[in-house]
Design a protein around this motif. Structure first.
Motif, PDB file in Angstrom:
ATOM      1  N   PHE A  30      63.365 116.782 -91.202  1.00 48.86           N
ATOM      2  CA  PHE A  30      62.427 115.727 -90.846  1.00 48.86           C
ATOM      3  C   PHE A  30      61.055 116.095 -91.385  1.00 48.86           C
ATOM      4  O   PHE A  30      60.515 117.140 -91.060  1.00 48.86           O
ATOM      5  N   LYS A  31      60.491 115.214 -92.215  1.00 52.33           N
ATOM      6  CA  LYS A  31      59.137 115.411 -92.714  1.00 52.33           C
ATOM      7  C   LYS A  31      58.190 114.828 -91.676  1.00 52.33           C
ATOM      8  O   LYS A  31      58.260 113.636 -91.341  1.00 52.33           O
ATOM      9  N   ALA A  32      57.340 115.670 -91.112  1.00 49.56           N
ATOM     10  CA  ALA A  32      56.428 115.219 -90.069  1.00 49.56           C
ATOM     11  C   ALA A  32      55.252 116.174 -89.947  1.00 49.56           C
ATOM     12  O   ALA A  32      55.324 117.322 -90.354  1.00 49.56           O
ATOM     13  N   ASP A  33      54.182 115.673 -89.367  1.00 43.10           N
ATOM     14  CA  ASP A  33      52.973 116.438 -89.099  1.00 43.10           C
ATOM     15  C   ASP A  33      52.846 116.570 -87.579  1.00 43.10           C
ATOM     16  O   ASP A  33      52.906 115.565 -86.869  1.00 43.10           O
ATOM     17  N   VAL A  34      52.666 117.787 -87.083  1.00 38.89           N
ATOM     18  CA  VAL A  34      52.608 117.986 -85.631  1.00 38.89           C
ATOM     19  C   VAL A  34      51.414 117.300 -84.980  1.00 38.89           C
ATOM     20  O   VAL A  34      51.387 117.141 -83.760  1.00 38.89           O
ATOM     21  N   THR A  35      50.440 116.871 -85.760  1.00 40.46           N
ATOM     22  CA  THR A  35      49.291 116.163 -85.190  1.00 40.46           C
ATOM     23  C   THR A  35      49.540 114.657 -85.064  1.00 40.46           C
ATOM     24  O   THR A  35      48.679 113.935 -84.591  1.00 40.46           O
ATOM     25  N   GLU A  36      50.719 114.214 -85.488  1.00 35.13           N
ATOM     26  CA  GLU A  36      51.078 112.791 -85.421  1.00 35.13           C
ATOM     27  C   GLU A  36      52.205 112.589 -84.410  1.00 35.13           C
ATOM     28  O   GLU A  36      53.378 112.805 -84.720  1.00 35.13           O
ATOM     29  N   PRO A  37      51.869 112.195 -83.184  1.00 35.81           N
ATOM     30  CA  PRO A  37      52.882 112.066 -82.128  1.00 35.81           C
ATOM     31  C   PRO A  37      54.073 111.186 -82.496  1.00 35.81           C
ATOM     32  O   PRO A  37      55.209 111.507 -82.126  1.00 35.81           O
ATOM     33  N   LEU A  38      53.862 110.102 -83.205  1.00 33.96           N
ATOM     34  CA  LEU A  38      54.984 109.221 -83.547  1.00 33.96           C
ATOM     35  C   LEU A  38      55.949 109.893 -84.521  1.00 33.96           C
ATOM     36  O   LEU A  38      57.162 109.666 -84.465  1.00 33.96           O
ATOM     37  N   GLU A  39      55.438 110.743 -85.408  1.00 35.80           N
ATOM     38  CA  GLU A  39      56.308 111.468 -86.328  1.00 35.80           C
ATOM     39  C   GLU A  39      57.150 112.494 -85.570  1.00 35.80           C
ATOM     40  O   GLU A  39      58.338 112.666 -85.857  1.00 35.80           O
ATOM     41  N   ILE A  40      56.544 113.151 -84.596  1.00 36.03           N
ATOM     42  CA  ILE A  40      57.283 114.130 -83.790  1.00 36.03           C
ATOM     43  C   ILE A  40      58.322 113.411 -82.941  1.00 36.03           C
ATOM     44  O   ILE A  40      59.472 113.862 -82.828  1.00 36.03           O
ATOM     45  N   LYS A  41      57.951 112.292 -82.364  1.00 34.11           N
ATOM     46  CA  LYS A  41      58.902 111.504 -81.564  1.00 34.11           C
ATOM     47  C   LYS A  41      60.105 111.106 -82.416  1.00 34.11           C
ATOM     48  O   LYS A  41      61.253 111.214 -81.972  1.00 34.11           O
ATOM     49  N   ALA A  42      59.856 110.659 -83.632  1.00 33.65           N
ATOM     50  CA  ALA A  42      60.950 110.263 -84.525  1.00 33.65           C
ATOM     51  C   ALA A  42      61.857 111.450 -84.850  1.00 33.65           C
ATOM     52  O   ALA A  42      63.084 111.310 -84.899  1.00 33.65           O
ATOM     53  N   ALA A  43      61.270 112.632 -85.044  1.00 35.14           N
ATOM     54  CA  ALA A  43      62.072 113.826 -85.333  1.00 35.14           C
ATOM     55  C   ALA A  43      62.928 114.212 -84.133  1.00 35.14           C
ATOM     56  O   ALA A  43      64.105 114.565 -84.282  1.00 35.14           O
TER      57      ALA A  43
END
Length: 67
Positions: A30-43
């Motif tokens: 999963f490509k995501a940035d820990v400062t972006e809650p929606l990206e973490i939620k998706a992961a």
């Protein structure tokens, strides 16, 4: 196993190195940035969808505010 990072290249390299050692490993990236809650939620949701649950989390990333 699920891997998360900001870089697609990093994710691909780590996944490849795992598969070389353990060819039958199930690795989801999963490509995501820990400062972006929606990206973490998706992961998290993607991991649960793929594997049914999360057993262990190893977190080695974060964000620091300016002093």
């Amino acid at each position: 196993m699920s891997l998360l990072a900001r870089s697609s290249e990093t994710l691909a390299a780590v996944k490849d190195s795992i598969i070389k050692v353990v060819p039958d490993a199930r690795v989801e990236v999963f490509k995501a940035d820990v400062t972006e809650p929606l990206e973490i939620k998706a992961a998290v949701e993607g991991t649960i969808a793929k594997f049914g649950k999360i057993d262990i989390v190893i977190a080695n990333a974060g964000k620091a505010e300016r002093w």
